[in-house]
Design an enzyme around this catalytic site. Structure first.
Site, PDB file in Angstrom:
ATOM      1  N   LEU A  88      61.287  41.443   5.872  1.00 30.56           N
ATOM      2  CA  LEU A  88      60.351  41.685   4.771  1.00 30.56           C
ATOM      3  C   LEU A  88      60.652  43.035   4.114  1.00 30.56           C
ATOM      4  CD1 LEU A  88      57.235  40.511   6.826  1.00 30.56           C
ATOM      5  CD2 LEU A  88      58.357  39.244   4.974  1.00 30.56           C
ATOM      6  N   LYS A 194      69.586  52.053  12.828  1.00 31.69           N
ATOM      7  CA  LYS A 194      69.846  51.526  11.474  1.00 31.69           C
ATOM      8  C   LYS A 194      69.755  52.646  10.425  1.00 31.69           C
ATOM      9  CE  LYS A 194      69.548  48.914   7.720  1.00 31.69           C
ATOM     10  NZ  LYS A 194      70.683  48.269   7.108  1.00 31.69           N
TER      11      LYS A 194
HETATM   12  P1  NAD Z   1      64.090  40.327  -0.804  1.00 32.50           P
HETATM   13  O1  NAD Z   1      63.130  41.035  -1.696  1.00 32.50           O
HETATM   14  O2  NAD Z   1      65.195  39.549  -1.404  1.00 32.50           O
HETATM   15  O3  NAD Z   1      63.287  39.346   0.195  1.00 32.50           O
HETATM   16  C1  NAD Z   1      62.058  39.658   0.787  1.00 32.50           C
HETATM   17  C2  NAD Z   1      61.228  38.385   0.770  1.00 32.50           C
HETATM   18  O4  NAD Z   1      60.011  38.626   1.493  1.00 32.50           O
HETATM   19  C3  NAD Z   1      60.818  37.953  -0.642  1.00 32.50           C
HETATM   20  O5  NAD Z   1      61.246  36.615  -0.873  1.00 32.50           O
HETATM   21  C4  NAD Z   1      59.298  38.081  -0.639  1.00 32.50           C
HETATM   22  O6  NAD Z   1      58.654  37.104  -1.452  1.00 32.50           O
HETATM   23  C5  NAD Z   1      59.003  37.881   0.838  1.00 32.50           C
HETATM   24  N1  NAD Z   1      57.683  38.336   1.260  1.00 32.50           N
HETATM   25  C6  NAD Z   1      56.923  39.349   0.773  1.00 32.50           C
HETATM   26  N2  NAD Z   1      55.773  39.426   1.461  1.00 32.50           N
HETATM   27  C7  NAD Z   1      55.794  38.444   2.390  1.00 32.50           C
HETATM   28  C8  NAD Z   1      54.884  38.017   3.416  1.00 32.50           C
HETATM   29  N3  NAD Z   1      53.712  38.628   3.608  1.00 32.50           N
HETATM   30  N4  NAD Z   1      55.233  36.979   4.204  1.00 32.50           N
HETATM   31  C9  NAD Z   1      56.410  36.345   4.017  1.00 32.50           C
HETATM   32  N5  NAD Z   1      57.319  36.702   3.077  1.00 32.50           N
HETATM   33  C10 NAD Z   1      57.004  37.748   2.285  1.00 32.50           C
HETATM   34  O7  NAD Z   1      64.653  41.467   0.168  1.00 32.50           O
HETATM   35  P2  NAD Z   1      65.971  41.403   1.094  1.00 32.50           P
HETATM   36  O8  NAD Z   1      67.119  41.965   0.356  1.00 32.50           O
HETATM   37  O9  NAD Z   1      66.067  40.064   1.714  1.00 32.50           O
HETATM   38  O10 NAD Z   1      65.587  42.514   2.184  1.00 32.50           O
HETATM   39  C11 NAD Z   1      64.638  42.258   3.198  1.00 32.50           C
HETATM   40  C12 NAD Z   1      64.685  43.371   4.225  1.00 32.50           C
HETATM   41  O11 NAD Z   1      66.017  43.488   4.741  1.00 32.50           O
HETATM   42  C13 NAD Z   1      64.328  44.760   3.683  1.00 32.50           C
HETATM   43  O12 NAD Z   1      63.590  45.456   4.652  1.00 32.50           O
HETATM   44  C14 NAD Z   1      65.692  45.400   3.442  1.00 32.50           C
HETATM   45  O13 NAD Z   1      65.627  46.816   3.490  1.00 32.50           O
HETATM   46  C15 NAD Z   1      66.483  44.809   4.600  1.00 32.50           C
HETATM   47  N6  NAD Z   1      67.944  44.762   4.386  1.00 32.50           N
HETATM   48  C16 NAD Z   1      68.445  44.285   3.206  1.00 32.50           C
HETATM   49  C17 NAD Z   1      69.818  44.238   3.033  1.00 32.50           C
HETATM   50  C18 NAD Z   1      70.416  43.725   1.743  1.00 32.50           C
HETATM   51  O14 NAD Z   1      71.633  43.935   1.514  1.00 32.50           O
HETATM   52  N7  NAD Z   1      69.662  43.031   0.893  1.00 32.50           N
HETATM   53  C19 NAD Z   1      70.683  44.686   4.045  1.00 32.50           C
HETATM   54  C20 NAD Z   1      70.137  45.135   5.252  1.00 32.50           C
HETATM   55  C21 NAD Z   1      68.755  45.179   5.412  1.00 32.50           C
END
Ligand code: NAD
Length: 322
Positions: A88, A194
């Site tokens: 999330l 991380k």
């Molecule tokens: P994203 O915004 O694409 O996805 C997050 C999803 O969570 C969204 O679809 C949103 O609608 C959903 N969401 C919000 N509130 C929610 C709830 N209460 N219950 C269920 N779903 C809910 O973000 P992402 O890029 O997938 O990143 C997610 C996490 O991973 C973050 O913490 C980010 O820092 C971490 N991360 C991302 C990457 C990357 O390259 N994108 C790499 C490593 C770590």
């Protein structure tokens, strides 16, 4: 599974892309975004039954195509599931999702294992852990490195914090979604690892951009300069894999207009979380502080969606003004 122990950190490396222990199969997956969508799909591919929840209907529809069953709330998703995996966006969303009235801890099955892969402040998992234990569930923080490509190709590295028995139980799921699994210590330790990694990645990225720009402005052939760096003491992941100068490393985001990499806005998020962590311990982070400011400037100029190596363009632009 091969395993080796280096001091207190155990590293598990996949020797096969599938695994045999599928006794526990029902998984609730929360957050089907850029990362979670692929991770949930990889669980399905490895034989898990996945029920997913995301407030975005588009995200849920996309996940359904990959075999994920949609749930219309967190409570419905976690009902009876042996595992809960979440990824999330922020501290607040994770705390609400786990500890809210209609959240995971209130509705999780007794004996379930909760795995949060979001990147958050280490204090967030530390707040969730005792509540989960009190409820009768296990909990680990297991943030990831490897980006969206790593999520898609199941090559993510997981850095986990929590009880050893909970980590061991999570390994079949982590192996279905990634290539490496590290048990870093007690709950919160995964986030510490991380955020330390990402602060160093931000600092080396900034330093590589700065020195490449200087050398090129002094008239060096960019290819020659990169070749020298990659064969000298300044060599790093930033010079070898992620060169910020377009056209030198064909697979780097810089060579595709800084699209499809690790977004600058996520780098700012991680540096701010790392800065908060450093403040708490009073560990000095002079370089991390400068990196935070520079990536913030990239964001305030409207390039938050670009890969963080876009910082090279900012430095180049500043040089042009002289
Ligand atoms: P994203 O915004 O694409 O996805 C997050 C999803 O969570 C969204 O679809 C949103 O609608 C959903 N969401 C919000 N509130 C929610 C709830 N209460 N219950 C269920 N779903 C809910 O973000 P992402 O890029 O997938 O990143 C997610 C996490 O991973 C973050 O913490 C980010 O820092 C971490 N991360 C991302 C990457 C990357 O390259 N994108 C790499 C490593 C770590």
């Amino acid at each position: 599974m091969a395993s080796r122990t280096i001091k207190r950190i155990t590293i598990y490396t996949n020797t096969a892309r599938t695994f045999s222990s599928k006794a526990e199969k029902n998984v609730a997956f929360l957050g089907l975004g850029n990362m979670g969508g692929y991770m949930a799909a990889n669980l399905v591919k490895n034989g898990f039954k996945v029920r997913g929840y995301d407030p975005s209907k588009d995200a849920q529809k996309a996940a359904e195509k990959d075999g994920v069953t949609s749930a219309n709330s967190i409570a419905a998703a976690v009902d009876g599931a042996e595992f809960v995996v979440s990824i999330l966006p922020s501290n607040k969303i994770v705390l609400d999702a786990y500890l809210g009235k209609d959240g995971v801890v209130a509705h999780a099955a007794k004996g379930s294992l909760l795995i949060d892969s979001s990147t958050v402040d280490p204090n967030v998992p530390k707040q969730i852990f005792p509540k989960a234990i009190e409820h009768g569930s296990g909990f680990i923080d297991a943030p990831v490195s490897g980006g969206v490509m790593g999520a898609q190709n199941a090559t993510l590295a997981f850095m986990a914090g929590g009880r050893k028995e909970d980590f061991d139980r999570s390994v079949p799921l982590l192996k279905a979604m990634g290539a490496k699994q590290f048990h870093c210590g007690a709950v919160g330790a995964g986030q510490v690892a991380k955020l330390s990694n990402n602060m160093l990645m931000g600092i080396t990225g900034m330093a590589t951009a700065e020195c490449m720009n200087m050398g090129i402005k002094m008239g060096l052939d960019p290819k020659v300069l990169l070749d020298v760096l990659n064969n000298s003491s300044a060599r790093s992941w930033s010079t070898e894999v992620y060169c910020p100068v377009p056209g030198l490393v064909p697979t780097a985001p810089s060579s595709r207009n800084y699209d499809g990499g690790f977004k600058n806005e996520l780098m700012v998020k991680d540096l701010e979380l790392a800065s908060g962590m450093a403040l708490g311990t009073r560990a000095p982070i002079p370089l991390g502080a400068v990196a935070t400011q520079l990536y913030r400037i990239v964001q305030s100029r409207g390039y938050g969606q670009k890969d963080f190596s876009f910082i090279y363009q900012l430095l180049q632009e500043e040089t042009e003004k002289k």
